[in-house]
Design a protein around this motif. Structure first.
Motif, short mmCIF file in Angstrom:
data_model
loop_
_atom_site.label_atom_id
_atom_site.label_comp_id
_atom_site.label_asym_id
_atom_site.label_seq_id
_atom_site.Cartn_x
_atom_site.Cartn_y
_atom_site.Cartn_z
N ALA A 56 1.63 6.48 -6.96
CA ALA A 56 0.51 7.66 -7.21
C ALA A 56 1.05 9.05 -7.11
N GLU A 57 1.89 9.42 -6.13
CA GLU A 57 2.24 10.50 -5.67
C GLU A 57 3.29 11.15 -6.84
N GLU A 94 0.71 -1.33 -0.01
CA GLU A 94 -0.04 0.08 -0.10
C GLU A 94 0.83 1.23 0.01
N ARG A 95 1.96 1.10 0.81
CA ARG A 95 2.78 2.42 0.69
C ARG A 95 3.44 2.71 -0.51
N GLU A 96 3.90 1.60 -1.30
CA GLU A 96 4.46 1.55 -2.52
C GLU A 96 3.38 2.01 -3.68
N GLN A 97 2.04 1.69 -3.55
CA GLN A 97 1.24 2.04 -4.28
C GLN A 97 0.76 3.66 -4.18
N ARG A 98 1.15 4.23 -2.83
CA ARG A 98 0.90 5.48 -2.54
C ARG A 98 1.82 6.28 -3.18
N GLU A 99 3.07 6.13 -3.07
CA GLU A 99 4.14 6.59 -3.42
C GLU A 99 4.30 6.70 -5.00
#
Length: 114
Positions: free
Chosen positions: A109-110, A102-107
């Motif tokens: 997307a950012e 989830e952190r990798e997906q957020r990063e």
């Protein structure tokens, strides 16, 4: 961790480490850490003597500790075809938790938004 009471595997590992020259305190600490890493199916951990049908149980064990993905090296235990008993050696080469995913997906997307 609640594995330390009446756990013959923990006791055997601790005793092995003590006989290898570790202090009782260090041996207990190392044994607890080793058992925790095995229970969580962590990278670097190896499992020997597994039957092929045990791979599903290994995955369930990993999921219980929050894993989303595993990278495994699976090989026959025997050194040649005559020694092959059907047992497997499994080494965890990598693992990803849901939180890491989830952190990798957020990063990602950012980064894409910038």
């Amino acid at each position: 961790m609640n594995q330390d009471k009446n756990n013959p595997f923990l006791d055997a590992l601790k005793d092995l480490l003590i006989s290898s020259g570790y202090s009782e305190t260090d041996a207990r600490s190392i044994a607890l850490e080793t058992m925790e890493k095995q229970a969580q199916v962590s990278p670097g951990v190896s499992y020997g003597g597994l039957h092929p049908e045990s791979l599903g149980q290994l995955w369930l064990q990993a999921r219980r500790s929050g894993k989303r993905q595993l990278l495994l090296e699976i090989s026959a235990e025997g050194q040649d075809e005559d020694e092959d008993s059907g047992h497997l050696r499994v080494t965890v080469k990598g693992a990803q938790t849901w939180a890491e995913f989830e952190r990798e997906q957020r990063e990602a997307a950012e980064r894409a938004a910038n």
